[in-house]
Design a protein around this motif. Structure first.
Motif: not given
Length: 136
Positions: A27-28, A33
């Motif tokens: 996710y990061d 992103r």
């Protein structure tokens, strides 16, 4: 029986090969992103289908970069009379945006073209752009 189930599983594994290209994406991460959708091109193993899929992948990468992940699912057991060439976007919803099968077999419920030429690829890029813009 368990033996039959195992035999069926071995048979299916011969038909479909799977590789996870997204397992490194979190996710990061930069990819995570920007990600807004997963475009799937489902086609047969015919060279013409694979060439069109490659054109779609190139156009989507040019237009959206990391926002849209394009996957080609090749169904090796599909025959020409199956009319298999479908494109859908998995994002907020799942939207079917091209279907050779529906255009060929059920013209009353599908008004898109059966063939995916350059004009249809332009339409797909516009549709994907619209659909992922709804997420913002």
């Amino acid at each position: 029986t368990e033996e039959e189930a195992e035999e069926n599983l071995k048979f299916v594994e011969k038909l479909v090969e799977s590789k996870n290209f997204t397992e490194r994406i979190t996710y990061d991460s930069p990819e995570g992103r920007e990600f807004q959708g997963h475009l799937v091109v489902a086609c047969s193993a015919l060279d013409t289908d694979l060439e069109i899929s490659e054109k779609i992948t190139t156009r989507m990468n040019e237009a959206f970069g990391l926002k849209v992940f394009v996957e080609t699912r090749v169904y090796g057991h599909a025959k020409p009379e199956d009319f298999l060439f479908e494109v859908w976007l998995e994002s907020y919803d799942i939207d079917l945006i091209h279907s050779k099968r529906r255009a060929t077999l059920s013209s009353t419920t599908w008004d898109g073209p059966s063939e995916c030429d350059d004009a249809q690829i332009d339409y797909l890029v516009d549709q994907v752009g619209y659909l992922i813009s709804c997420l913002i």
